[in-house]
Scaffold this active site. Structure first.
Site, PDB file in Angstrom:
ATOM      1  N   LYS A   1      -0.122  11.351   5.030  1.00 11.78           N
ATOM      2  CA  LYS A   1       0.117  10.355   6.093  1.00 11.78           C
ATOM      3  C   LYS A   1       0.666   9.062   5.479  1.00 11.78           C
ATOM      4  O   LYS A   1       1.654   8.506   5.953  1.00 11.78           O
ATOM      5  CB  LYS A   1      -1.196  10.051   6.829  1.00 11.78           C
TER       6      LYS A   1
ATOM      7  N   LYS B   1       0.836  -1.206   0.000  1.00 16.19           N
ATOM      8  CA  LYS B   1       0.000   0.000   0.000  1.00 16.19           C
ATOM      9  C   LYS B   1       0.871   1.258   0.000  1.00 16.19           C
ATOM     10  O   LYS B   1       0.599   2.225  -0.718  1.00 16.19           O
ATOM     11  CB  LYS B   1      -0.940   0.004   1.203  1.00 16.19           C
TER      12      LYS B   1
END
Lengths: 293, 293
Positions: free
Chosen positions: B239, B171
């Site tokens: 983030k 990811k």
């Protein structure tokens, strides 16, 4: 059917000229280095000894050479196209060169009663061979309409963007847009390798989502293998990117990623990798990360 | 059929839990902020007052919260999942968090006889709603096989990459790979605007060739309009990118474009654009180039 002169039988030009001949056009070709017209002559094309000679036999001259000075030389040099092409003729320049210079060439040809369309292409040697090139066109609307059937014999997606130079500007933008994909896919593949993952499996999974791109689909494998067969030469992309950065400078646009990519590609050319596919940008990311690159 | 606990009913989690319920699973849900379970309860799900309470009613607990400390809190905090889930249970973490911390969580759960799969997702709110998410999974093979039918009720492309943390690493790589496309498409659109071209026409033409990407297809329009509806929040991408850069640092990989993008996104968040879609990266290129941005 218009008679076509074709100037420049490189990898791209030779394939494009062959497609014009296959589409039924009379073609008279010229190339700076002799001996490149054999295949084309076998298809029934003629061969000229100068650009002017090719133009004299033609209504429309397609130019497909390397860079801005080359186009200027074959158009306006001694025995250039402009001395051979009759008033009412049309020049279609499929080279990738500077948009500003292109507008100037169009003006000079217009003074001689010759129309002009810039029509740089994208899609590589496969696209040239299969007549599936993407073509970015600029020029007066009537000149573009006249050029359209000729372009349609060489490419598939043909778009007219505006006055002479517009096609070159869009080609430059194309070369700007691809750079980020090449660099980020290289970063992702290097991170996958360094993290101990199977990078090919990662590339496949990422292609199912928002990271999908032509580069991820078609070039991540080369980056993983650290082998960069052509494809599209790094040195040519660097030339094109320089055109894009010069256009950006002239219109006041800031291109941080394209600027970074140009610096890294200059380094690759300096290290002797200019004749490799531009996916060799991964060499730089690999080297920075301690992998062979 | 396994009974499912679902922890975290944000935009993504609520839609994913609803798809589990629609697939026939018994679902008991918990959310930190109360009042988010209404739609799910209407589908026949139960609601718990703590993560432990949801776990007590379940064989498998799916977690979908914001960041590493949130996952740690709902798993191991007071009334956390680990205190409610029986030995032999399974935790599936669909949050996007740090790969290293993930491996630690898996070890702690294993000591309690609980299996673990990390399964961060990609595909946004549409993908969550339509159960077409791309899911990147890590964990022991038997844990992954047990999780597979649960994941298949929420997503379409499901890939197992290796031990716990592998899904999170992939990811992170996904978030690294998208950045270059966003920045380069922004550069290309700004250059088109500044050069006086029709940028939407340019985007369409470029999508026919090597510049093709999900970002060019789906986000260039927002960059042209300078409006950035969600989509995927810039603050969340920042983030995730920080996770990717930390992973890169830990394995010794250099990510120049991802690093640049993180800096630019930090600036956007500082300017109050963190809740916009991450295509707001174009604001930075626009501003640098004298356009409204």
């Amino acid at each position: 059917m218009e008679r076509i002169g074709f100037v420049g039988l490189g990898t791209m030009g030779a394939a494009m000229a062959a497609n014009l001949r296959r589409a039924g056009y009379e073609v008279t070709a010229w190339n700076r280095t002799p001996g490149r017209a054999g295949d084309l002559v076998a298809l029934g094309a003629g061969e000229a000894t100068t650009p002017a000679g090719a133009a004299r036999e033609s209504d429309v001259v397609v130019v497909c050479v390397s860079d801005t000075p080359d186009v200027e030389a074959v158009l306006f040099g001694p025995d250039g196209v402009a001395t051979g092409l009759a008033r009412g003729g049309l020049v279609i320049d499929c080279s990738t060169i500077a948009p500003g210079a292109t507008a100037g060439f169009a003006t000079r040809l217009a003074e001689a009663g010759i129309g002009f369309v810039d029509a740089p292409v994208s899609g590589g040697s496969e696209g040239a061979r299969d007549a599936t090139l993407t073509i970015f066109a600029g020029g007066e609307p009537d000149a573009f309409e006249r050029a359209r059937p000729v372009l349609a014999a060489m490419g598939k997606t043909i778009t007219h963007f505006g006055p002479a130079g517009s096609g070159q500007a869009v080609k430059a933008i194309n070369q700007v847009v691809v750079t980020g994909a090449y660099l980020s896919v290289a970063e992702g593949m290097v991170l996958a390798i360094k993290a101990g993952l199977d990078p090919a499996l990662v590339a496949d999974a990422l292609n199912a989502g928002a990271a999908r791109s032509w580069v991820l689909e078609n070039r991540s494998g080369r980056m993983i293998d650290n082998e960069y067969p052509l494809g599209f030469r790094t040195s040519l992309h660097l030339k094109d990117l320089a055109i894009g950065l010069e256009l950006a400078r002239s219109v006041g646009a800031a291109m941080p990623v394209a600027g970074l990519a140009a610096q890294l590609e200059a380094g690759l050319v300096g290290r002797g990798h200019g004749d490799e596919d531009m996916s060799s940008l991964a060499r730089t990311i690999r080297s920075l990360s301690g992998l062979e690159g």
